[in-house]
Scaffold this motif. Structure first.
Motif, short mmCIF file in Angstrom:
data_model
loop_
_atom_site.label_atom_id
_atom_site.label_comp_id
_atom_site.label_asym_id
_atom_site.label_seq_id
_atom_site.Cartn_x
_atom_site.Cartn_y
_atom_site.Cartn_z
N GLN A 151 1.54 -8.47 -1.03
CA GLN A 151 0.57 -7.50 -1.54
C GLN A 151 0.25 -7.78 -3.00
N GLU A 173 2.29 2.30 -9.29
CA GLU A 173 2.52 1.05 -8.57
C GLU A 173 3.16 0.02 -9.50
N SER A 228 4.34 -3.81 -10.42
CA SER A 228 3.84 -5.14 -10.04
C SER A 228 4.49 -6.21 -10.92
N SER A 251 4.37 -4.80 -5.88
CA SER A 251 3.20 -5.63 -5.63
C SER A 251 3.28 -6.85 -6.54
#
Length: 252
Positions: A193, A140, A142, A170
């Protein structure tokens, strides 16, 4: 609420000692600060040191290198080296099963209208490519909001949202950074998010990374934090901050 801490607080210890300490003291996560001995291109040569993780129920996240790097640089050499190191951080995350890599959005070296526009476009394109690289290997990506400084991107919610949505990432919300911009409540209410939150305190003027409760942030107003990484420089302060968070009525 999951609570972890940045390895910055124990930067002089080996990684196995950091994870062991986190487990003994009941933390849920450790954010690996990928600088110095944990610079990804070096750490990738010694991935075996991270095998100890299998013995502990500790979630890992990575924070990319940022010193001397800038995805918004108009200097192609600096920008390419930045992206190389960001991708290496993703590779390290995939190798050690870290869930997320947080990075900074970049900054403007010299403020004028033309360079600001160019730097913004370069940052968005660079981080969009990086996010796709991360997604392809199951990590993920970010992007973190920044403290008050006219040269930084993502100091306010609208621009942070632009980065997150354009790049396909994110958000990592740094509560202390938001406080220096008098925007803590706005960031807590942002409609994008969030991977997790960096938490530390300050006086509202400088990003001091104080223990929670030692600055001027009103922590009772901060609802909705479900994963916090305590980002202070001293491990005693980490534990003090965790105890302070326990007494705050945040999301459990």
């Amino acid at each position: 609420m999951k609570v972890g801490f940045s390895a910055l607080a124990l930067f002089n210890l080996s990684f196995d000692k950091i994870v062991q300490r986190a487990s003994i003291d009941g933390f849920d996560a450790v954010e690996v600060l990928c600088e110095g001995p944990y610079l990804p291109r070096f750490a990738l040569k010694g991935v075996a040191q991270f095998e100890i993780l299998s013995q502990y129920d500790i979630e890992l996240t990575n924070h990319s290198p940022t010193v001397d790097l800038n995805p918004a640089s108009v200097n192609v050499g600096i920008r390419e080296e930045t992206m190389k190191q960001l991708n290496e951080t993703v590779d390290l995350a995939a190798s050690i099963d870290a869930s997320t890599v947080t990075t900074h959005p970049g900054y403007i070296k010299r403020i004028n209208q033309r360079l600001t526009k160019q730097s913004l476009e370069l940052a968005l394109k660079s981080l969009e490519n990086w996010a796709q690289y991360a997604e392809d290997v199951g990590v993920e990506p970010s992007i973190e909001n920044m403290p008050h400084n006219s040269k930084y991107f993502c100091t306010y919610v609208a621009q942070h949202k632009l980065f997150v949505e354009t790049c396909g990432t994110s958000a990592t919300i740094d509560v202390g950074h938001a406080h220096t911009n008098n925007a803590t409540r706005e960031f807590m209410q942002a409609d994008f998010q969030v991977a997790y939150y960096h938490v530390s305190d300050n006086d509202g003027r400088q990003d001091q990374h104080l223990p929670i409760g030692k600055g001027t942030i009103d922590w009772d107003e901060l609802r909705g934090i479900n994963k916090a990484i305590i980002e202070v420089n001293d491990y005693k302060a980490v534990k003090e901050s965790r105890d302070a968070l326990t007494g705050v009525k945040l999301k459990r």
